[in-house]
Scaffold this motif. Structure first.
Motif, PDB file in Angstrom:
ATOM      1  N   ASN A 411       0.019 -25.174 -13.792  1.00 42.28           N
ATOM      2  CA  ASN A 411       1.103 -25.493 -12.849  1.00 42.28           C
ATOM      3  C   ASN A 411       2.381 -24.705 -13.158  1.00 42.28           C
ATOM      4  OD1 ASN A 411      -0.255 -27.314 -11.155  1.00 42.28           O
ATOM      5  ND2 ASN A 411       0.033 -29.005 -12.629  1.00 42.28           N
ATOM      6  N   GLU A 412       2.576 -24.384 -14.451  1.00 41.97           N
ATOM      7  CA  GLU A 412       3.748 -23.587 -14.802  1.00 41.97           C
ATOM      8  C   GLU A 412       3.638 -22.160 -14.264  1.00 41.97           C
ATOM      9  OE1 GLU A 412       4.598 -23.625 -18.943  1.00 41.97           O
ATOM     10  OE2 GLU A 412       4.465 -25.812 -19.125  1.00 41.97           O
ATOM     11  N   LEU A 413       2.402 -21.656 -14.161  1.00 43.23           N
ATOM     12  CA  LEU A 413       2.202 -20.272 -13.750  1.00 43.23           C
ATOM     13  C   LEU A 413       1.947 -20.115 -12.258  1.00 43.23           C
ATOM     14  CD1 LEU A 413      -0.080 -19.054 -16.683  1.00 43.23           C
ATOM     15  CD2 LEU A 413       2.372 -18.690 -16.408  1.00 43.23           C
ATOM     16  N   LEU A 414       1.612 -21.173 -11.559  1.00 41.48           N
ATOM     17  CA  LEU A 414       1.278 -21.065 -10.141  1.00 41.48           C
ATOM     18  C   LEU A 414       2.437 -20.532  -9.295  1.00 41.48           C
ATOM     19  CD1 LEU A 414      -0.982 -24.204  -9.511  1.00 41.48           C
ATOM     20  CD2 LEU A 414      -1.633 -21.784  -9.518  1.00 41.48           C
ATOM     21  N   PRO A 415       3.705 -20.937  -9.508  1.00 38.93           N
ATOM     22  CA  PRO A 415       4.788 -20.340  -8.702  1.00 38.93           C
ATOM     23  C   PRO A 415       4.848 -18.828  -8.857  1.00 38.93           C
ATOM     24  CG  PRO A 415       5.556 -22.322  -9.786  1.00 38.93           C
ATOM     25  CD  PRO A 415       4.192 -22.034 -10.354  1.00 38.93           C
ATOM     26  N   LEU A 416       4.630 -18.329 -10.090  1.00 41.11           N
ATOM     27  CA  LEU A 416       4.650 -16.894 -10.314  1.00 41.11           C
ATOM     28  C   LEU A 416       3.511 -16.217  -9.559  1.00 41.11           C
ATOM     29  CD1 LEU A 416       5.776 -14.412 -11.809  1.00 41.11           C
ATOM     30  CD2 LEU A 416       4.300 -15.020 -13.739  1.00 41.11           C
ATOM     31  N   LEU A 417       2.314 -16.813  -9.594  1.00 40.03           N
ATOM     32  CA  LEU A 417       1.169 -16.234  -8.897  1.00 40.03           C
ATOM     33  C   LEU A 417       1.351 -16.315  -7.377  1.00 40.03           C
ATOM     34  CD1 LEU A 417      -1.877 -17.504 -11.016  1.00 40.03           C
ATOM     35  CD2 LEU A 417      -0.911 -15.203 -10.931  1.00 40.03           C
ATOM     36  N   ASN A 418       1.938 -17.416  -6.891  1.00 42.46           N
ATOM     37  CA  ASN A 418       2.163 -17.545  -5.442  1.00 42.46           C
ATOM     38  C   ASN A 418       3.117 -16.466  -4.942  1.00 42.46           C
ATOM     39  OD1 ASN A 418       0.508 -19.735  -4.611  1.00 42.46           O
ATOM     40  ND2 ASN A 418       1.883 -21.160  -5.648  1.00 42.46           N
ATOM     41  N   ALA A 419       4.142 -16.179  -5.752  1.00 37.72           N
ATOM     42  CA  ALA A 419       5.086 -15.132  -5.356  1.00 37.72           C
ATOM     43  C   ALA A 419       4.393 -13.772  -5.307  1.00 37.72           C
ATOM     44  CB  ALA A 419       6.258 -15.106  -6.334  1.00 37.72           C
ATOM     45  N   ASP A 420       3.558 -13.518  -6.297  1.00 36.51           N
ATOM     46  CA  ASP A 420       2.814 -12.261  -6.322  1.00 36.51           C
ATOM     47  C   ASP A 420       1.858 -12.186  -5.137  1.00 36.51           C
ATOM     48  OD1 ASP A 420       1.787  -9.856  -7.062  1.00 36.51           O
ATOM     49  OD2 ASP A 420       0.961 -10.506  -8.979  1.00 36.51           O
ATOM     50  N   ALA A 421       1.201 -13.303  -4.812  1.00 39.54           N
ATOM     51  CA  ALA A 421       0.267 -13.321  -3.695  1.00 39.54           C
ATOM     52  C   ALA A 421       0.974 -13.101  -2.367  1.00 39.54           C
ATOM     53  CB  ALA A 421      -0.501 -14.642  -3.684  1.00 39.54           C
ATOM     54  N   ASN A 422       2.171 -13.657  -2.202  1.00 38.82           N
ATOM     55  CA  ASN A 422       2.919 -13.478  -0.957  1.00 38.82           C
ATOM     56  C   ASN A 422       3.253 -12.009  -0.719  1.00 38.82           C
ATOM     57  OD1 ASN A 422       2.866 -16.190  -0.311  1.00 38.82           O
ATOM     58  ND2 ASN A 422       4.772 -16.630  -1.434  1.00 38.82           N
ATOM     59  N   LEU A 423       3.602 -11.318  -1.806  1.00 37.89           N
ATOM     60  CA  LEU A 423       3.888  -9.889  -1.661  1.00 37.89           C
ATOM     61  C   LEU A 423       2.649  -9.111  -1.226  1.00 37.89           C
ATOM     62  CD1 LEU A 423       6.129  -9.305  -4.816  1.00 37.89           C
ATOM     63  CD2 LEU A 423       6.868  -9.473  -2.430  1.00 37.89           C
ATOM     64  N   ARG A 424       1.479  -9.589  -1.609  1.00 39.47           N
ATOM     65  CA  ARG A 424       0.234  -8.892  -1.261  1.00 39.47           C
ATOM     66  C   ARG A 424      -0.339  -9.375   0.080  1.00 39.47           C
ATOM     67  NH1 ARG A 424      -2.257  -6.709  -6.082  1.00 39.47           N
ATOM     68  NH2 ARG A 424      -1.105  -7.294  -7.953  1.00 39.47           N
ATOM     69  N   GLY A 425       0.215 -10.440   0.622  1.00 37.10           N
ATOM     70  CA  GLY A 425      -0.339 -11.008   1.838  1.00 37.10           C
ATOM     71  C   GLY A 425      -1.550 -11.879   1.585  1.00 37.10           C
ATOM     72  N   GLN A 426      -1.697 -12.369   0.370  1.00 35.93           N
ATOM     73  CA  GLN A 426      -2.854 -13.172  -0.011  1.00 35.93           C
ATOM     74  C   GLN A 426      -2.474 -14.645  -0.144  1.00 35.93           C
ATOM     75  OE1 GLN A 426      -3.947 -11.224  -3.645  1.00 35.93           O
ATOM     76  NE2 GLN A 426      -4.971  -9.498  -2.605  1.00 35.93           N
TER      77      GLN A 426
END
Length: 552
Positions: A411-426
């Protein structure tokens, strides 16, 4: 006279004939004293009731069963036979002289048999015959001397009768002992053969048990080439005909007909060479994903060293080969660690200096050239990242672990991954187990492992890809699943996935997944990968709970 002597001779041998019948039925030997006592007593009665009367002299053969029964039956038989003799002969005594002679003879006979019983049983068969003839000769001599005192006149016919009676008595005595000892020897041989047969059967059963439980595939053939032993591993590893394995008729089949054509030709050739006396050979053989080590050797007789059969043994060394590869991987990782230690001091510091000066030059350069400086700095950062991965992979220090929740780390890392995914359109789809127990983890390493695998999955997908992250909990393990719907990984590359420097990306270092594997193994876990080309890849990270963790 001859008819009477022949009848006495036959009657005196009745216990011996009965002994043979008893032995042929293999009855209990412990009852032999009782048996001999009964039949010798019956023979004594018949001899005394049918004794011939020739020229006023009564001569019979009752001493033969009397002595044989006493020597072989022991004290019980001696007592029974003496009692029968007293009961039958006492009423026939006419005067005191006959009574005294009878008492003296009976007492002497009992004493003689008592003294002779134990030594007699310790003699060999031949010496028993001699000893029995000697005892009977002593008794005959006593009777002849007694008869001499009672006969008024010796005639030729009387002498002839005495000589024939004594000779027939001695012959019957020898024949009785000879037959009994022959039967006993036959019985001993039969018991020895039975014992050897039982031992042989036990050894065969032990051999079969050993063959059954061994991890080797074993097939044993006799000198004619028929299969005498095999085990379940042989049915699994060797190319046995399906119809033989299903019907269970492999035993007794000729080895040349037991194997499948083509695939089993090598086994047939090896067994043929072993039957011809060729020494044992080791032959490596690869069958699909299995590596087999085959050997054959001749089975030879200990007496004449002639070949009596052959054995084929096949060992599955696939696991050993995998372990050897794993050792090689660990050695390479050790080499990486040594290299990383040198790179840390020799390269990282100069790179930091270079990056600092490049950044300084960038600030003093025209804006049109800043793009080039940015490329140089990115490459310097990439080189620094490679060095950092070297160091992380080479670390072998003891980890500081504490009870943690895997879900909290994710859960601590999910915001970071979500931000990265948004940049990729994923998109990231998460499904975390609610009743997740606490386990011993190193927070920093688990985060590094999770980010590496998750970003690999994101890089493998195109726009609009979906990364699925889920956790599961069973009785003794916790699973973390990271699945992408990217291109997937080819099967020929799957075996090299965790090897250092192997990568499927154009700009990858090939150290990310080996680092993840190292982290998971330091947590006593494992990583499994399922991938289908064109559909995607799933990484399954498994952590095993310890007893103290289950109790929390």
């Amino acid at each position: 006279m001859l008819k009477d002597l022949l009848l006495q001779f036959i009657v005196s041998l009745l216990p011996v004939f009965a002994f043979q019948i008893w032995n042929n039925k293999e009855l209990n030997w412990k009852r032999m004293p009782v048996f001999l006592g009964v039949f010798c007593g019956a023979s004594m009665l018949l001899c005394m009731l049918t004794e011939p009367n020739f020229l006023g002299c009564q001569l019979d053969f009752h001493l033969i069963p009397y002595m044989i029964g006493s020597l072989y039956g022991g004290w019980p038989a001696l007592a029974l036979l003496t009692l029968i003799c007293v009961i039958v002969q006492y009423p026939t005594l006419d005067n005191f002289q006959e009574l005294a002679s009878f008492i003296l003879f009976t007492a002497g006979f009992v004493m003689l048999m008592s003294i002779s019983y134990r030594p007699f049983h310790q003699l060999s068969a031949l010496r028993k015959e001699r000893n029995g003839l000697l005892l009977m000769s002593v008794l005959m001599l006593y009777l002849v001397i007694t008869l001499t005192g009672s006969v008024m006149e010796w005639t030729f016919d009387l002498v002839l009768e005495v000589v024939l009676t004594v000779s027939a008595t001695l012959l019957a005595t020898w024949l009785s002992i000879f037959i009994i000892e022959s039967v006993k020897e036959k019985q001993l041989l039969h018991e020895e053969v039975t014992r050897l047969s039982v031992n042989y059967r036990n050894e065969v059963e032990k051999l079969q048990q050993f063959i059954d439980v061994t991890s080797f595939a074993v097939i044993v053939v006799d000198c004619e080439g028929r299969i005498t032993h095999y085990n379940e591993m042989a049915l699994k590893l060797l190319h046995i005909r399906i119809e033989l394995t299903e019907s269970g008729n492999l035993l007794g089949t000729y080895y040349s007909k037991a194997f499948q054509p083509g695939q089993g030709d090598l086994f047939v050739n090896m067994i043929s060479q072993a039957l011809n006396g060729t020494r044992a050979t080791l032959v490596p053989f690869v069958s699909g994903d299995k590596m087999l080590l085959k050997t054959t050797f001749s089975l030879r007789s200990l007496l004449n060293n002639e070949a009596e059969g052959a054995a084929l043994m096949v060992q599955d060394v696939t696991e050993l080969s995998q372990l050897r590869n794993e050792v090689g991987r660990m050695e390479r990782l050790s080499l990486v660690g040594q290299m990383a230690a040198s790179i840390t001091h020799e390269i990282r510091n100069p790179l930091a200096v270079i990056r600092g000066f490049v950044q300084l030059i960038q600030e003093r350069s025209p804006a049109s050239q800043r793009e080039y400086f940015q490329i140089v700095m990115e490459e310097l950062d990439r080189a620094n990242m490679i060095i950092s991965d070297f160091l992380s992979l080479a670390q072998n220090r003891a980890l500081t672990m504490e009870l943690s929740s895997l879900n909290d780390i994710l859960n601590e890392l999910l915001p970071l991954l979500n931000a990265d995914a948004n940049l990729r359109g994923q998109t990231i789809d998460t499904s975390l187990c609610e009743d997740m127990p606490l386990i011993m983890l190193n927070d920093r390493e688990i985060k590094q492992m999770f980010l590496n695998i998750a970003r690999n999955g994101m890089e493998a997908m195109d726009d609009h890809g979906v990364l699925q992250i889920s956790t599961h909990y069973w009785n003794d393990r916790i699973e973390l699943r990271i699945a992408d719907n990217g291109e997937g990984i080819a099967q020929d590359k799957m075996v090299h996935l965790f090897e250092p420097f192997f990568t499927t990306k154009t700009r990858g270092t090939g150290l990310g997944l080996p680092l993840c594997l190292s982290i998971v193994e330091r947590h006593n876990g494992k990583i499994d990968v399922n991938s289908i080309e064109g559909e995607g890849t799933t990484f399954i990270v498994t952590f095993y709970l310890q007893q103290e963790e289950k109790a929390v």
